[in-house]
Scaffold this active site. Structure first.
Site, PDB file in Angstrom:
ATOM      1  N   TYR A 167      -1.789  -0.627  10.979  1.00 52.11           N
ATOM      2  CA  TYR A 167      -1.918  -1.285   9.665  1.00 52.11           C
ATOM      3  C   TYR A 167      -0.738  -0.926   8.769  1.00 52.11           C
ATOM      4  O   TYR A 167      -0.046  -1.804   8.246  1.00 52.11           O
ATOM      5  CB  TYR A 167      -3.241  -0.875   8.986  1.00 52.11           C
ATOM      6  CG  TYR A 167      -3.261  -1.182   7.497  1.00 52.11           C
ATOM      7  CD1 TYR A 167      -3.248  -2.495   7.031  1.00 52.11           C
ATOM      8  CD2 TYR A 167      -3.283  -0.140   6.542  1.00 52.11           C
ATOM      9  CE1 TYR A 167      -3.244  -2.773   5.661  1.00 52.11           C
ATOM     10  CE2 TYR A 167      -3.285  -0.418   5.175  1.00 52.11           C
ATOM     11  CZ  TYR A 167      -3.263  -1.739   4.743  1.00 52.11           C
ATOM     12  OH  TYR A 167      -3.254  -2.013   3.389  1.00 52.11           O
ATOM     13  N   THR A 224       0.819  -1.201   0.000  1.00 50.07           N
ATOM     14  CA  THR A 224       0.000   0.000   0.000  1.00 50.07           C
ATOM     15  C   THR A 224       0.862   1.264   0.000  1.00 50.07           C
ATOM     16  O   THR A 224       2.001   1.236   0.490  1.00 50.07           O
ATOM     17  CB  THR A 224      -0.896  -0.012   1.267  1.00 50.07           C
ATOM     18  OG1 THR A 224      -1.444   1.282   1.458  1.00 50.07           O
ATOM     19  CG2 THR A 224      -0.099  -0.349   2.524  1.00 50.07           C
ATOM     20  N   ASP A 225       0.292   2.346  -0.494  1.00 52.92           N
ATOM     21  CA  ASP A 225       1.007   3.636  -0.409  1.00 52.92           C
ATOM     22  C   ASP A 225       1.033   4.173   1.020  1.00 52.92           C
ATOM     23  O   ASP A 225       1.751   5.134   1.316  1.00 52.92           O
ATOM     24  CB  ASP A 225       0.382   4.662  -1.368  1.00 52.92           C
ATOM     25  CG  ASP A 225      -1.084   4.972  -1.076  1.00 52.92           C
ATOM     26  OD1 ASP A 225      -1.668   4.333  -0.169  1.00 52.92           O
ATOM     27  OD2 ASP A 225      -1.642   5.858  -1.751  1.00 52.92           O
ATOM     28  N   GLU A 226       0.240   3.560   1.918  1.00 55.21           N
ATOM     29  CA  GLU A 226       0.172   4.076   3.295  1.00 55.21           C
ATOM     30  C   GLU A 226       1.496   3.901   4.044  1.00 55.21           C
ATOM     31  O   GLU A 226       1.723   4.532   5.064  1.00 55.21           O
ATOM     32  CB  GLU A 226      -0.986   3.422   4.053  1.00 55.21           C
ATOM     33  CG  GLU A 226      -2.298   3.664   3.329  1.00 55.21           C
ATOM     34  CD  GLU A 226      -3.549   3.317   4.112  1.00 55.21           C
ATOM     35  OE1 GLU A 226      -3.498   3.290   5.346  1.00 55.21           O
ATOM     36  OE2 GLU A 226      -4.591   3.071   3.461  1.00 55.21           O
ATOM     37  N   LYS A 228       2.357  -3.267   7.264  1.00 54.92           N
ATOM     38  CA  LYS A 228       2.638  -3.431   5.832  1.00 54.92           C
ATOM     39  C   LYS A 228       4.073  -2.989   5.527  1.00 54.92           C
ATOM     40  O   LYS A 228       4.758  -3.600   4.708  1.00 54.92           O
ATOM     41  CB  LYS A 228       1.637  -2.638   4.987  1.00 54.92           C
ATOM     42  CG  LYS A 228       0.205  -3.144   5.022  1.00 54.92           C
ATOM     43  CD  LYS A 228       0.015  -4.558   4.506  1.00 54.92           C
ATOM     44  CE  LYS A 228       0.187  -4.684   3.009  1.00 54.92           C
ATOM     45  NZ  LYS A 228      -0.169  -6.038   2.531  1.00 54.92           N
ATOM     46  N   ARG A 247      -7.504  11.185  -0.783  1.00 54.51           N
ATOM     47  CA  ARG A 247      -7.020   9.868  -1.209  1.00 54.51           C
ATOM     48  C   ARG A 247      -6.978   9.859  -2.743  1.00 54.51           C
ATOM     49  O   ARG A 247      -7.714  10.590  -3.398  1.00 54.51           O
ATOM     50  CB  ARG A 247      -7.962   8.748  -0.718  1.00 54.51           C
ATOM     51  CG  ARG A 247      -8.080   8.649   0.819  1.00 54.51           C
ATOM     52  CD  ARG A 247      -6.806   8.124   1.415  1.00 54.51           C
ATOM     53  NE  ARG A 247      -6.821   7.962   2.866  1.00 54.51           N
ATOM     54  CZ  ARG A 247      -6.372   8.881   3.737  1.00 54.51           C
ATOM     55  NH1 ARG A 247      -5.928  10.051   3.314  1.00 54.51           N
ATOM     56  NH2 ARG A 247      -6.366   8.632   5.036  1.00 54.51           N
ATOM     57  N   ASN A 287      -8.178   1.511  -3.403  1.00 54.07           N
ATOM     58  CA  ASN A 287      -8.992   0.871  -4.447  1.00 54.07           C
ATOM     59  C   ASN A 287     -10.477   1.005  -4.123  1.00 54.07           C
ATOM     60  O   ASN A 287     -10.874   1.047  -2.953  1.00 54.07           O
ATOM     61  CB  ASN A 287      -8.712  -0.635  -4.493  1.00 54.07           C
ATOM     62  CG  ASN A 287      -7.389  -1.000  -5.123  1.00 54.07           C
ATOM     63  OD1 ASN A 287      -7.266  -2.053  -5.713  1.00 54.07           O
ATOM     64  ND2 ASN A 287      -6.383  -0.151  -5.001  1.00 54.07           N
ATOM     65  N   GLY A 328      -4.477   9.801  14.358  1.00 53.56           N
ATOM     66  CA  GLY A 328      -3.337   9.614  13.437  1.00 53.56           C
ATOM     67  C   GLY A 328      -3.759   9.601  11.972  1.00 53.56           C
ATOM     68  O   GLY A 328      -3.063   9.038  11.130  1.00 53.56           O
TER      69      GLY A 328
END
Ligand code: NAD
Ligand code: TYD
Length: 351
Positions: free
Chosen positions: A157, A132-134, A161, A221, A187, A290
């Site tokens: 999360y 993920t880009d997170e 990742k 997003r 997505n 956050g």
């Protein structure tokens, strides 16, 4: 790398995995797809009904947190390729219960990498890790995430990742394993569990329920239709360079409030209801702790090196998505039974 012959797909009963299998199983009849999934609340075999009888598809229930199970699966199927989707994937759940995120996303990934590393004489074509880009943290008003952006995850999360990405990269550098990683933006599309923004808002809009926007709704997003992500994964799997990371994005930045307005408009059109009535369902609720302000992807590497770019526009993808939820009431009823109600109660009533 050429086309793989046998792919172990983890998490294929989830949102992106089931859409990926729906596209790839019929398209590559000579390739065996083994879907390994433990069927958590987010995994649903109803999402795979249309391919379950295909000769080149198998389902195997197993939990990637359990090393022995992973090894058993490995010895049974001896795949040449892994496409690793399985994860705990919802940021809000990672805030209320981070442990499972570390267990599945970090230890689960490690167990798969170990099976791949110690696979003996099995052909090892590729281990492809879906991320993920997170992992890059939050942007301000300006700038884009590139593959060189420093990792700076904010939630349990995204931290889990990030850890799994580091492990995959370390297994390439240390053991020379053939790996690729993709870091993709948010997505949306069919078969997404209705805890995430799109399906939650679509279903609540359809049912006259409140549309809970976190904070002021100004967080941004970059939205990508799920089929575009699926095509990008196949492209990187078969044409990407081992050891490389590719960012994937939709070039489609929107504030959450813009997204909710678009969903209201699309649902209003489908149901023949006044748009203003649906807008009236919007409520503002306590912000996520956050909460990353903005995600935006620079996808020029995958575009220039592998020729991938998104095909679906935001408007056409949204229309398809809303229509899918309207046309699949049984799927919705199934995923909303049991555990789902508890989650909605916990996350929204006390907000
Ligand atoms: P999802 O939550 O819809 O599905 C996850 C799947 O993994 C489910 O089928 C679940 O049963 C399975 N699973 C969970 N824990 C497992 C375990 N211990 N053992 C075996 N199976 C297990 O997730 P998704 O949205 O389809 O995301 C898939 C992958 O893509 C994840 O790795 C996620 O981090 C990544 N990703 C998602 C998005 C997005 O917008 N949804 C964006 C970028 C990257
Ligand atoms: P989400 O779909 O959970 O994806 P992620 O947190 O991984 O980006 O949320 C997308 C955005 O929508 C995020 O900024 C949080 C916000 N959001 C709401 O405002 N209300 C909601 O009920 C949900 C689920 C999300």
């Amino acid at each position: 790398m050429g086309n793989p012959e046998s792919i172990l797909v983890t998490g294929g009963a989830g949102f992106i995995g089931s859409n990926w299998l729906s596209l790839m199983v019929p398209r590559f009849p000579k390739c065996q797809f083994i879907n390994v999934d433990s069927l958590t609340y987010a995994g649903n075999l109803a999402s795979l009904q249309h391919i379950q009888e295909s000769e080149n598809y198998r389902f195997h229930r197993a939990d990637i947190r359990d090393r022995d199970s992973v090894n058993d699966v490995w010895m049974t199927y001896r795949p040449d390729t892994v496409v690793h989707f399985a994860a705990e994937s919802h940021v809000d759940r990672s805030i209320s219960g981070p442990i499972e995120f570390i267990e599945t996303n970090v230890i689960g990934t490690l167990n798969l990498l170990e099976a791949f590393r110690t696979a003996g004489d099995t052909d090892r074509n590729r281990f492809h890790h879906i991320s993920t880009d997170e992992v890059y943290g939050s942007l301000g008003d300006e700038g884009l995430f590139t593959e060189e952006t420093r990792y700076d995850p904010s939630s349990p999360y995204s931290a889990s990742k990030a850890a799994s990405d580091h492990l995959v990269r370390a297994y390439h550098r240390t053991y020379g394993l053939p790996v690729t990683i993709t870091n993709c933006s948010n997505n949306y599309g069919p078969r997404q569990f209705p805890e995430k923004l799109f399906p939650l808002m679509i279903l609540n809009a359809m049912e006259g329920k409140s549309l809970p926007v976190y904070g002021t709704g100004t967080n941004v997003r970059d939205w990508l239709y799920v089929d575009d992500h699926c095509e990008a994964i196949w492209t990187v799997l078969t044409e990407g360079v081992s050891g490389e990371t590719y960012n994937i994005g939709g070039n489609s930045e929107r504030t959450n409030l813009e997204v909710v307005h678009s969903i209201c408009r699309a649902v209003a059109e489908e149901l023949g209801r006044p748009f203003e009535d649906l807008l009236g369902q919007i409520t503002y609720v306590k912000d996520r702790p956050g909460h990353d302000f903005r995600y935006a992807i620079d996808a020029s590497k995958i575009q220039a090196d592998l020729g991938w770019s998104p095909k679906e526009s935001f408007e056409s993808g949204l229309k398809k998505t809303v229509q899918w939820y309207l046309q699949n009431p049984e799927w919705i009823a199934q995923v909303r039974s049991g555990e789902y109600r508890q989650w909605i109660e916990q996350n929204y009533t006390q907000r």
